[in-house]
Design a protein around this motif. Structure first.
Motif, PDB file in Angstrom:
ATOM      1  N   ARG A 151     -39.427   3.745   1.200  1.00 13.67           N
ATOM      2  CA  ARG A 151     -39.546   2.585   2.086  1.00 13.67           C
ATOM      3  C   ARG A 151     -38.166   1.985   2.368  1.00 13.67           C
ATOM      4  O   ARG A 151     -37.343   1.836   1.469  1.00 13.67           O
ATOM      5  N   SER A 152     -37.948   1.604   3.631  1.00 12.78           N
ATOM      6  CA  SER A 152     -36.761   0.844   4.040  1.00 12.78           C
ATOM      7  C   SER A 152     -35.472   1.536   3.618  1.00 12.78           C
ATOM      8  O   SER A 152     -34.610   0.955   2.947  1.00 12.78           O
ATOM      9  N   GLY A 172     -42.327   3.688  11.591  1.00 18.88           N
ATOM     10  CA  GLY A 172     -40.979   3.145  11.629  1.00 18.88           C
ATOM     11  C   GLY A 172     -39.894   4.165  11.389  1.00 18.88           C
ATOM     12  O   GLY A 172     -38.850   3.844  10.822  1.00 18.88           O
ATOM     13  N   ASN A 173     -40.109   5.401  11.831  1.00 18.68           N
ATOM     14  CA  ASN A 173     -39.088   6.431  11.773  1.00 18.68           C
ATOM     15  C   ASN A 173     -38.763   6.874  13.201  1.00 18.68           C
ATOM     16  O   ASN A 173     -38.981   6.119  14.143  1.00 18.68           O
ATOM     17  N   GLU A 188     -40.211   3.104   7.566  1.00 13.35           N
ATOM     18  CA  GLU A 188     -38.952   2.497   7.995  1.00 13.35           C
ATOM     19  C   GLU A 188     -37.753   3.179   7.357  1.00 13.35           C
ATOM     20  O   GLU A 188     -36.920   2.558   6.688  1.00 13.35           O
ATOM     21  N   ARG A 247     -44.640   3.224  15.630  1.00 15.93           N
ATOM     22  CA  ARG A 247     -43.206   3.040  15.788  1.00 15.93           C
ATOM     23  C   ARG A 247     -42.410   4.320  15.572  1.00 15.93           C
ATOM     24  O   ARG A 247     -41.483   4.399  14.779  1.00 15.93           O
TER      25      ARG A 247
END
Length: 439
Positions: free
Chosen positions: A154-155, A204-205, A180, A228
């Motif tokens: 994550r992140s 988120g990638n 992400e 996303r």
């Protein structure tokens, strides 16, 4: 005397059992406190951790080992065969005393020697995609296949490259979260081999390509989130077979085609989020079969078609209905006023015409209603109480032929709905004459 004797024998047996159980518990606690960690396991753990946090870390403050009296935050252990083994490894600033990644991080091969590992999580660990980009190792994942049930990155903007097809070996995985990060490329078809997954989050990638047909084999999925990214193409027909799904989020991609014909069988779905895609073909009556839906979000798709053609009150669980900027035409159906749980209704930036059904104001939980940017006409028939309740969450601006009666305002309600002009006296009288304004 016989009865009291039996009671005495029973009491003695119970006492012995309690003493034995307490002894067993003490022995278990003592063995857990004194159980050593296998030396190879400890060496592999230390090397794997140093790859993420730096060689400065040597566990010198841990006694007697990472699973003893002073364990590492983010590391959990279990006893197997009288020895401690690592079952959870979580690196990143989750807790105040968590292990935080260094600037130069790396996956070391010793990570894959932790064969009892059940959960691996790396949060905010790979930071820079330009100065220190890191790719996920392509090999050795099969070494963790025996126990790993949760894998989460994550992140991590500095985590780049593709998902390794070797993830397909992790057939015991129940949760795969790649959220992400800086990952790119196509989603490998081998993810479809993970038939025990109940959560798959790849949001988120920068993934491209189509959604693999192999996802149709993920029959245990409860959550599927591919939002996303830059995915394109049509939805695989096989998605319609994932009848256990509760949440499906494909928003903010470039997906296209007709929507509901082959996913209407997802009758347990509570969230469907397809915002910001290229879906077309109108609102099919098949959506009414998805009676468990609580959130239906389709905004910013060139759907087209009429909203009036559907009997919306069949969807009694709807809480959020967002059809903003979807090219809808025709009038707003009164059946929307039958959605008694509805809190948010977004119909803005369409080509809707006609009068606004006054019964929408009767929805008990409604706290946001957006109708702006349409061609609605006539007189708004809501009370000052409704306007006071909604405030700025009532949007009707950019409807040139819509007006509100000044008579409906009170001394405490000095302003009408934002962007809506007051009705001219003659207009209001004509509206009453034609029965457009209710009592």
């Amino acid at each position: 005397m016989l009865i009291s004797g039996n009671h005495f024998v029973l009491a003695v047996c119970i006492l012995c059992l309690v003493v034995w159980c307490c002894g067993q518990a003490d022995n278990t606690e003592e063995s857990a406190a004194t159980a050593p960690m296998e030396k190879a396991e400890q060496a592999a753990l230390y090397s794997a951790i140093q790859g993420f946090v730096g060689d400065w870390w040597n566990g010198s403050d841990l006694y007697p080992d990472p699973c003893g009296w002073t364990p590492i935050q983010g590391v959990s252990c279990d006893i197997n065969g009288g020895l401690w083994y690592i079952t959870t490894l979580s690196i990143g600033p989750v807790h105040d005393n968590s292990l935080v990644c260094a600037t130069n991080v790396e996956f070391r091969p010793q990570l894959f020697q932790l064969k009892h590992l059940k959960s691996l999580s790396l949060f905010s660990c790979f930071i820079s995609p330009t100065r220190h980009p890191i790719t996920i190792p392509g090999d050795d994942w099969e070494k963790l296949a025996g126990n790993l049930v949760s894998l989460e990155f994550r992140s991590n903007p500095g985590l780049v490259g593709q998902i390794p097809p070797a993830f397909g070996y992790l057939k015991r995985l129940q949760s795969l979260v790649l959220l992400e990060n800086g990952l790119t490329g196509e989603i490998p078809a081998s993810i479809g081999n993970l038939t025990n997954l109940n959560r798959l989050v790849l949001a988120g990638n920068r993934f491209t390509g189509e959604i693999p047909d192999s996802f149709g084999m993920l029959n245990e999925l409860l959550i599927l989130d591919l939002s996303r990214n830059s995915l394109y193409g049509h939805l695989p027909l096989a998605l319609g077979g994932l009848t256990s799904l509760l949440k499906l989020d494909l928003s903010n991609n470039r997906l296209k085609g007709r929507l509901f014909a082959h996913i209407a069988g997802l009758k347990n779905l509570t969230l469907l989020d397809f915002r910001h895609n290229k879906f077309s073909g109108g609102l099919s009556h098949h959506v009414l079969d998805m009676v468990s839906l609580e959130e239906l979000m389709l905004s910013c798709n060139p759907l087209g078609g009429a909203i009036m053609s559907l009997d919306w009150q069949k969807m009694q669980n709807l809480v959020v209905l967002d059809l903003t900027n979807t090219g809808l035409i025709g009038e707003i159906p009164e059946s929307l006023s039958g959605l008694k749980r509805l809190r948010y209704l977004g119909l803005g930036n369409n080509n809707l015409t006609g009068n606004l059904p006054p019964k929408l104001a009767s929805l008990p939980d409604l706290n946001a209603l957006y109708l702006n940017g349409n061609n609605l006409t006539g007189v708004l028939q809501f009370s000052h109480v409704f306007y006071g309740k909604m405030g700025k969450r009532f949007g009707a601006w950019n409807n040139p032929n819509l007006c509100y009666p000044v008579e409906s305002m009170t001394t405490t309600t000095t302003n009408g709905p934002y962007g809506v002009k007051p009705c001219q006296k003659g207009h209001f009288d004509r509206a009453k004459f034609h029965g457009q304004v209710g009592g």
